[in-house]
Design a protein around this motif. Structure first.
Motif, PDB file in Angstrom:
ATOM      1  N   ASN A 132       0.839  -1.256  -0.039  1.00 18.26           N
ATOM      2  CA  ASN A 132       0.018  -0.117  -0.015  1.00 18.26           C
ATOM      3  C   ASN A 132       0.717   1.172  -0.062  1.00 18.26           C
ATOM      4  N   ILE A 133       1.705   1.271  -0.964  1.00 16.25           N
ATOM      5  CA  ILE A 133       2.736   2.458  -1.057  1.00 16.25           C
ATOM      6  C   ILE A 133       2.397   3.472  -2.062  1.00 16.25           C
ATOM      7  N   ILE A 134       2.508   4.549  -1.766  1.00 22.46           N
ATOM      8  CA  ILE A 134       2.422   5.894  -2.844  1.00 22.46           C
ATOM      9  C   ILE A 134       3.734   6.479  -2.771  1.00 22.46           C
ATOM     10  N   PRO A 135       4.501   6.136  -3.986  1.00 25.68           N
ATOM     11  CA  PRO A 135       5.899   6.816  -4.255  1.00 25.68           C
ATOM     12  C   PRO A 135       5.644   8.575  -4.144  1.00 25.68           C
ATOM     13  N   PRO A 136       6.521   9.204  -3.716  1.00 27.58           N
ATOM     14  CA  PRO A 136       6.510  10.586  -3.540  1.00 27.58           C
ATOM     15  C   PRO A 136       6.502  10.966  -5.148  1.00 27.58           C
ATOM     16  N   ALA A 137       5.774  12.309  -5.190  1.00 25.54           N
ATOM     17  CA  ALA A 137       5.826  12.774  -6.599  1.00 25.54           C
ATOM     18  C   ALA A 137       7.359  13.104  -7.204  1.00 25.54           C
ATOM     19  N   SER A 158       2.463   4.331 -12.003  1.00 24.29           N
ATOM     20  CA  SER A 158       1.138   4.271 -12.244  1.00 24.29           C
ATOM     21  C   SER A 158       0.198   4.984 -10.944  1.00 24.29           C
ATOM     22  N   GLU A 159       1.064   4.707  -9.780  1.00 23.10           N
ATOM     23  CA  GLU A 159       0.500   5.295  -8.544  1.00 23.10           C
ATOM     24  C   GLU A 159       0.199   6.634  -8.640  1.00 23.10           C
ATOM     25  N   GLY A 160       1.111   7.657  -9.131  1.00 17.52           N
ATOM     26  CA  GLY A 160       0.886   9.148  -9.236  1.00 17.52           C
ATOM     27  C   GLY A 160      -0.356   9.341 -10.496  1.00 17.52           C
ATOM     28  N   ALA A 161      -0.328   8.648 -11.222  1.00 15.99           N
ATOM     29  CA  ALA A 161      -1.376   8.500 -12.353  1.00 15.99           C
ATOM     30  C   ALA A 161      -2.914   8.357 -11.685  1.00 15.99           C
ATOM     31  N   ALA A 162      -2.909   7.279 -10.892  1.00 17.66           N
ATOM     32  CA  ALA A 162      -4.215   6.982 -10.275  1.00 17.66           C
ATOM     33  C   ALA A 162      -4.422   7.965  -9.081  1.00 17.66           C
ATOM     34  N   VAL A 163      -3.650   8.469  -8.385  1.00 15.95           N
ATOM     35  CA  VAL A 163      -3.920   9.621  -7.536  1.00 15.95           C
ATOM     36  C   VAL A 163      -4.322  10.980  -8.261  1.00 15.95           C
ATOM     37  N   GLU A 164      -3.617  11.268  -9.264  1.00 13.06           N
ATOM     38  CA  GLU A 164      -4.181  12.506  -9.947  1.00 13.06           C
ATOM     39  C   GLU A 164      -5.565  12.282 -10.857  1.00 13.06           C
ATOM     40  N   PHE A 165      -5.712  11.000 -11.278  1.00 13.08           N
ATOM     41  CA  PHE A 165      -7.206  10.844 -11.882  1.00 13.08           C
ATOM     42  C   PHE A 165      -8.095  10.691 -10.843  1.00 13.08           C
ATOM     43  N   ALA A 166      -8.020  10.235  -9.932  1.00 21.00           N
ATOM     44  CA  ALA A 166      -8.941  10.295  -8.706  1.00 21.00           C
ATOM     45  C   ALA A 166      -9.370  11.556  -8.140  1.00 21.00           C
ATOM     46  N   ILE A 167      -8.524  12.122  -8.203  1.00 23.30           N
ATOM     47  CA  ILE A 167      -8.454  13.687  -7.511  1.00 23.30           C
ATOM     48  C   ILE A 167      -9.097  14.615  -8.503  1.00 23.30           C
ATOM     49  N   GLY A 168      -8.037  14.687  -9.611  1.00 18.34           N
ATOM     50  CA  GLY A 168      -8.337  15.614 -10.531  1.00 18.34           C
ATOM     51  C   GLY A 168      -9.340  15.624 -11.483  1.00 18.34           C
ATOM     52  N   VAL A 169      -9.810  14.132 -11.650  1.00 23.33           N
ATOM     53  CA  VAL A 169     -10.776  13.869 -12.672  1.00 23.33           C
ATOM     54  C   VAL A 169     -12.209  13.625 -12.247  1.00 23.33           C
ATOM     55  N   LEU A 170     -11.872  12.587 -11.372  1.00 26.95           N
ATOM     56  CA  LEU A 170     -13.344  12.088 -10.518  1.00 26.95           C
ATOM     57  C   LEU A 170     -13.532  12.937  -9.509  1.00 26.95           C
ATOM     58  N   ASN A 171     -12.694  13.677  -9.170  1.00 28.73           N
ATOM     59  CA  ASN A 171     -12.960  14.597  -7.888  1.00 28.73           C
ATOM     60  C   ASN A 171     -13.576  13.964  -6.553  1.00 28.73           C
ATOM     61  N   VAL A 172     -12.781  12.990  -6.303  1.00 29.52           N
ATOM     62  CA  VAL A 172     -13.001  12.189  -4.993  1.00 29.52           C
ATOM     63  C   VAL A 172     -12.836  13.082  -3.876  1.00 29.52           C
ATOM     64  N   PRO A 173     -13.637  13.333  -2.950  1.00 31.51           N
ATOM     65  CA  PRO A 173     -13.514  14.126  -1.486  1.00 31.51           C
ATOM     66  C   PRO A 173     -12.695  13.527  -0.660  1.00 31.51           C
ATOM     67  N   ASP A 174     -12.365  12.210  -0.689  1.00 28.18           N
ATOM     68  CA  ASP A 174     -11.465  11.627   0.359  1.00 28.18           C
ATOM     69  C   ASP A 174     -10.330  10.629  -0.199  1.00 28.18           C
ATOM     70  N   VAL A 175      -9.225  10.194   0.483  1.00 25.39           N
ATOM     71  CA  VAL A 175      -8.414   9.351   0.132  1.00 25.39           C
ATOM     72  C   VAL A 175      -8.059   8.550   1.563  1.00 25.39           C
ATOM     73  N   ILE A 176      -8.004   7.369   1.204  1.00 27.30           N
ATOM     74  CA  ILE A 176      -7.637   6.499   2.552  1.00 27.30           C
ATOM     75  C   ILE A 176      -6.534   5.656   1.990  1.00 27.30           C
ATOM     76  N   ILE A 177      -5.524   5.559   2.968  1.00 29.82           N
ATOM     77  CA  ILE A 177      -4.396   4.671   2.681  1.00 29.82           C
ATOM     78  C   ILE A 177      -4.791   3.623   3.777  1.00 29.82           C
ATOM     79  N   CYS A 178      -4.648   2.356   3.430  1.00 29.08           N
ATOM     80  CA  CYS A 178      -5.036   1.233   4.312  1.00 29.08           C
ATOM     81  C   CYS A 178      -3.762   0.248   4.402  1.00 29.08           C
ATOM     82  N   GLY A 179      -3.107   0.123   5.516  1.00 30.78           N
ATOM     83  CA  GLY A 179      -2.249  -1.024   5.704  1.00 30.78           C
ATOM     84  C   GLY A 179      -2.974  -2.321   6.353  1.00 30.78           C
ATOM     85  N   HIS A 180      -1.958  -3.335   6.743  1.00 27.62           N
ATOM     86  CA  HIS A 180      -2.766  -4.278   7.290  1.00 27.62           C
ATOM     87  C   HIS A 180      -1.662  -5.093   8.094  1.00 27.62           C
ATOM     88  N   SER A 181      -2.223  -6.305   8.845  1.00 31.50           N
ATOM     89  CA  SER A 181      -1.300  -6.970   9.861  1.00 31.50           C
ATOM     90  C   SER A 181      -0.669  -7.770   8.853  1.00 31.50           C
TER      91      SER A 181
END
Length: 223
Positions: free
Chosen positions: A65-70, A79-102
């Motif tokens: 569950n990694i997001i490389p720095p810009a 691809s992670e940067g593309a997904a972040v920018e698409f979700a926020i800049g195109v789809l205008n999602v209001p929230d981002v969740i980063i979820c790790g796990h045991s």
């Protein structure tokens, strides 16, 4: 493979007919509630533990569950940067969740790779080892003394610190900074306990992950 094929047949017989209306709506476009960043681990199923439907989550999954720095390296586009920018800049999602796990294998490996006291380093495939470099800052934070809850095993403690580190990486994206500053984007750290099937959320006031119960839900939703 048999389980997958038989599962598709079962889906066609039992579930697809009752969901045709939803699918028809989704064919006209998507408006997800959030960008959900999770590990590729097969035990982590975001739609299951969040009781969400198709179209509710824009999901990005990878090892750890990694997001490389810009702009990690000049000319490097991930691809992670593309997904972040698409979700926020195109789809205008209001929230981002980063979820790790045991019991995260990526964090177990990262902990061994960054710890100078461990001489016998894990031998990993080239691409895996190269990818985990984005988890090294998390390992250094943990080895430097940042512990959120010492009741967890060391690799789980590292996994929780990693969620916070990846949130820091996320905020290196200009679009994220801009939306957060404008009050249009919320950033959240979650952590999934595989053994108990429980979701924990990061509480800034307590500087630890707490169970997502009714009290925590009210705090998140500001109700």
């Amino acid at each position: 493979m048999r389980k997958l094929v038989e599962g598709v047949l079962d889906f066609r017989r039992r579930l697809a007919p009752s969901l045709r209306g939803l699918f028809a709506d989704l064919s006209r476009g998507q408006k997800p509630d959030c960008l959900f960043v999770a590990c590729s681990d097969s035990r982590v199923v975001p739609n299951l533990f969040s009781s969400t439907n198709p179209g509710d989550l824009f999901v990005l999954r990878n090892v750890g569950n990694i997001i490389p720095p810009a702009q990690t390296d000049e000319g490097e586009m991930l691809s992670e940067g593309a997904a972040v920018e698409f979700a926020i800049g195109v789809l205008n999602v209001p929230d981002v969740i980063i979820c790790g796990h045991s019991e995260c294998g990526a964090m177990i490996a990262t902990g061994a790779l960054v710890n100078p006291a461990i001489r016998d380093k894990p031998k990993l495939p080239e691409h895996v080892q190269g990818w985990l470099k984005f988890g090294y800052p998390s390992g250094r934070r943990y080895l430097g003394g940042e512990v959120l809850d010492d009741s967890w095993a060391p690799h789980d403690q590292l996994s929780q610190v990693n969620v916070l580190q990846q949130l820091d990486h996320l905020q290196s994206y200009p679009l994220v900074k801009e939306r957060v500053k404008e009050g249009k984007l919320g950033l959240h750290g979650w952590w999934y306990d595989v053994a108990r099937g429980e979701v924990l959320v990061y509480d800034k006031d307590q500087h630890k992950f707490v169970q997502l119960d009714e009290t925590a839900a009210k705090k998140i939703l500001k109700v």
